[in-house]
Write a protein that holds these residues in place. Structure first.
Motif, mmCIF file in Angstrom:
data_model
loop_
_atom_site.group_PDB
_atom_site.id
_atom_site.type_symbol
_atom_site.label_atom_id
_atom_site.label_comp_id
_atom_site.label_asym_id
_atom_site.label_seq_id
_atom_site.Cartn_x
_atom_site.Cartn_y
_atom_site.Cartn_z
ATOM 1 N N ASN A 106 -10.193 10.109 -36.217
ATOM 2 C CA ASN A 106 -10.214 8.662 -35.997
ATOM 3 C C ASN A 106 -8.824 8.042 -36.217
ATOM 4 O OD1 ASN A 106 -11.380 6.269 -35.274
ATOM 5 N ND2 ASN A 106 -12.316 5.866 -37.273
ATOM 6 N N ASN A 107 -7.842 8.658 -35.615
ATOM 7 C CA ASN A 107 -6.446 8.194 -35.677
ATOM 8 C C ASN A 107 -5.910 8.135 -37.112
ATOM 9 O OD1 ASN A 107 -6.387 7.843 -32.852
ATOM 10 N ND2 ASN A 107 -7.197 5.758 -33.027
ATOM 11 N N LYS A 108 -6.406 9.009 -37.944
ATOM 12 C CA LYS A 108 -5.947 9.058 -39.322
ATOM 13 C C LYS A 108 -5.833 10.510 -39.765
ATOM 14 C CE LYS A 108 -6.764 6.894 -43.825
ATOM 15 N NZ LYS A 108 -7.661 6.010 -44.610
ATOM 16 N N PHE B 224 -11.481 10.670 -47.416
ATOM 17 C CA PHE B 224 -12.107 11.752 -46.649
ATOM 18 C C PHE B 224 -13.608 11.827 -46.911
ATOM 19 C CE2 PHE B 224 -13.366 16.230 -46.128
ATOM 20 C CZ PHE B 224 -13.031 16.406 -44.789
ATOM 21 N N LEU B 225 -14.035 11.507 -48.126
ATOM 22 C CA LEU B 225 -15.464 11.538 -48.447
ATOM 23 C C LEU B 225 -16.203 10.346 -47.869
ATOM 24 C CD1 LEU B 225 -15.255 12.699 -52.169
ATOM 25 C CD2 LEU B 225 -15.484 14.100 -50.124
#
Length: 326
Positions: A153-155, A122-123
């Motif tokens: 972004n598809n995540k 995430f960072l």
């Protein structure tokens, strides 16, 4: 008091429903927020009560003793059923068709929230703050201990809510809230490299060793050149890298200058009848002065001969003069 077969009592709304995930209804957008879909009978009951807007609810799973909070998106569900995001069902340990109690509440506006991502990925997002602000616009409240889901972004990124102020459950609708981040759960501090020293050597000795090998600065060690392009007959002596200014010239060449004590000792040795080869003790000061004068005269004569043998220097404007008249 009973309303269409469902019992409502008092001046507050409190009812039990069977919960189902958003995949059971064509509303995939509720997965990106914390809002649920309730039946129309709940809207009729809420409209008759003097409740605070926006509508906020407390969700309670009595079997697992889990509590969370949410908002409402629409009132189009079948009676006796509610639809909620799947990540919220995971937080409350609910399965499809489990019973959950819904109660309307009033929450204070939040001033501070501390978040902790599950992973370091995430960072690595180019601008995680902007992504988080965009995601939280779909949320109406936050509860300490919950894990929200941020899709980008598809995540999917999961983030724990560690702390909220001024209460354990806060409203984030139209409020300025300070956000703080804790290190991710899988974050590990980089280990400091430990320098290994050979046995019998301390750290101070290991640091002094490379300092000795560094070359020292030696000024004026270049080569001189003449402007007319001729080779120089005098070459300056080269200074050794390890040369020191404190040493005398005689001591540097390994020939220390004789002192008065050493000369007196050598004379005493010769007085005793011993022969000393290669010594200048037997010479008097007058002899040494004469020899030095002879050497200087020879050097001057050799320099004069060399200057005479040199080629004539270039002289400007030495040609013949001609006139235009002839």
């Amino acid at each position: 008091m009973f309303f269409d077969g469902y019992g409502y009592h008092g001046t507050s709304f409190e009812q039990t429903y069977r919960c189902y995930p958003a995949s059971f209804i064509e509303k995939p957008q509720i997965e990106s927020g914390d809002k649920i879909i309730m039946p129309p009978s709940a809207l009729d009951r809420l409209a008759s009560l003097h409740i605070d807007y926006p509508m906020l609810f407390e969700l309670r799973n009595a079997a697992a003793e889990r509590v969370s909070h949410c908002g409402v998106l629409e009132f189009i569900a079948e009676e006796g059923m509610i639809y909620m995001p799947y990540w919220m069902m995971e937080n409350m340990l609910l399965q499809e068709g489990d019973i959950v109690r819904v109660k309307n509440v009033t929450l204070p506006k939040g001033t501070y929230v501390k978040l902790q991502p599950h992973t370091k990925d995430f960072l690595d997002i180019s601008n995680p703050k902007a992504i988080l602000e965009t995601t939280l616009r779909n949320f109406s409240c936050l509860t300490t201990g919950d894990s929200i889901m941020v899709a980008y972004n598809n995540k999917k990124y999961y983030i724990d809510i560690i702390e909220t102020k001024p209460a354990s459950a806060i409203s984030i609708i139209e409020t300025d809230c300070e956000v703080d981040f804790a290190p991710p759960l899988d974050y590990k501090e980089p280990e400091k490299p430990v320098a290994s020293f050979p046995a019998g050597k301390s750290a101070a000795q290991a640091e002094e060793a490379p300092a000795e090998t560094e070359p020292k600065f030696n000024p004026f060690t270049g080569v001189g050149r003449r402007l007319d392009g001729k080779t120089m007959k005098y070459e300056p002596p080269q200074v050794s890298p390890s040369g020191s200014k404190d040493k005398l010239p005689g001591a540097a060449n390994g020939n220390p200058q004789p002192s008065a004590g050493s000369s007196s000792q050598s004379t005493t040795r010769q007085a005793q009848g011993k022969l000393v080869f290669g010594s200048n003790v037997s010479r008097t000061p007058k002899d040494t002065k004469k020899e030095a004068a002879k050497e200087t005269k020879q050097e001057q004569s050799s320099k004069n001969k060399q200057e005479q043998s040199e080629e004539p220097k270039f002289q400007a404007f030495t040609g013949k003069k001609y006139s235009l008249r002839g």
